[in-house]
Design an enzyme around this catalytic site. Structure first.
Site: not given
Ligand code: CO8
Length: 278
Positions: A129, A132, A152
């Site tokens: 994240g 991201e 992930e």
């Protein structure tokens, strides 16, 4: 200058994990038109809990609504991480039902809807994240100690906040497949060569370089900056013909602005333009 600083005790569930300063404090004083937003959860390498992301989106929206704010630099506190991903301990207890019903991933749409140019200043880990989030920003200034990746797969899942889409658009299918399917992290120099980051700088000057870039953007006419940002983002969403059409309409619309008149007059009169954002 407005500042939001952690107000509660560290153990409080209400603890603020996002601080901001507008104008940002630069080495030689306040940086006009530029805000600095800092993710501050260093004990967990700035891992992105749902509450943290809510705080971040609220702060970005508040700055986005302020006409005086022309560029936002987003960084992680400390030197070890921009953000080491979503909070794995919080994610571990989720189910498809909680993820659907609580709808907390909607926060990513709020972050992606910010109209003001955003610059990620990345030191250390930008993983999962965190990567991201950096890719949700418009530009990325990376310290030479930065590490990017979507690990992930190593914890039994896959990217869920844009990694498969934004990474692939940024660096292409061949490299994105390798990074995402193996979970390998990519050092800053490789990320720059692959086209993921805007520039790599010496680690200790990361924030200063990001603020410098923000100052240069903040000095441009704000309507044109926002329109150009929107048009560039459309390049990833639209066909070429639809994107060219969007660009042409945005270009034509800017001829209704005072800044277009001023910019072209200043060029002819050989003087610096005075932007009003109108
Ligand atoms: N979540 C929660 N805690 C974390 C995270 C994280 N992502 N990353 C680090 N921490 C914590 C560690 O648990 C540790 O805490 P404690 O001291 O209490 O044990 C502390 O931060 C320091 O970390 P390490 O001791 O592990 O530090 P190392 O230098 O040994 O290792 C690493 C650094 C390699 C970065 C390692 O911490 C690591 O692998 N972290 C996890 C990276 C990762 O897998 N990220 C992806 C997470 S999943 C994800 O992002 C899905 C996104 C989906 C959308 C987002 C929705 C919110």
């Amino acid at each position: 200058m407005t500042e939001a600083a952690p107000a509660q005790a560290p153990s409080s569930p209400q603890r603020l994990h996002v601080t901001s300063a507008f104008p940002a404090a630069g080495a030689s004083g306040p940086v006009d038109g530029v805000a600095l937003v800092t993710i501050d959860r260093q004990e967990a390498l700035n891992a992105l809990s749902f509450d943290l992301l809510d705080q971040l989106a609220a702060e970005l929206e508040r700055l986005d609504a302020d006409d005086a704010c022309r560029a936002i630099v987003l960084t992680g506190a400390g030197t070890r991480a921009f953000a080491a991903g979503a909070d794995i301990k919080e994610l571990a207890t989720q189910t498809p039902v909680t993820l659907t019903n609580e709808n907390r991933f909607a926060v990513w749409d709020r972050i992606g809807a910010v109209r003001t140019p955003t610059i990620a200043a990345v030191r250390g880990f930008a993983l999962g994240g965190g990567c991201e989030l950096a890719m949700s920003c418009d530009l990325i200034v990376a310290g030479d100690d930065a590490q990017f990746g979507q690990p992930e797969i190593k914890i039994g899942v896959m990217p869920g906040a844009g990694g498969t889409q934004r990474m692939t658009r940024a660096i292409g299918k061949a490299k994105a497949m390798e990074l995402i399917l193996t979970g390998r992290t990519m050092p800053a120099a490789e990320a720059e060569a692959a086209g993921l980051v805007t520039k790599v700088v010496p680690a200790e000057s990361t924030l200063a370089e990001a603020l410098d870039l923000a100052v240069r953007i903040a000095a441009q006419p704000p309507l044109a900056v926002r329109a150009a940002k929107q048009a560039i983002l459309r390049a990833h969403e639209l066909s070429l013909s639809a994107g060219l059409d969007f660009e042409r309409r945005a270009f034509f619309l800017l001829f209704a602005s005072d800044d277009q008149t001023e910019g072209m007059a200043a060029f002819s009169e050989k003087r610096p333009p005075r932007w009003t954002g109108r």
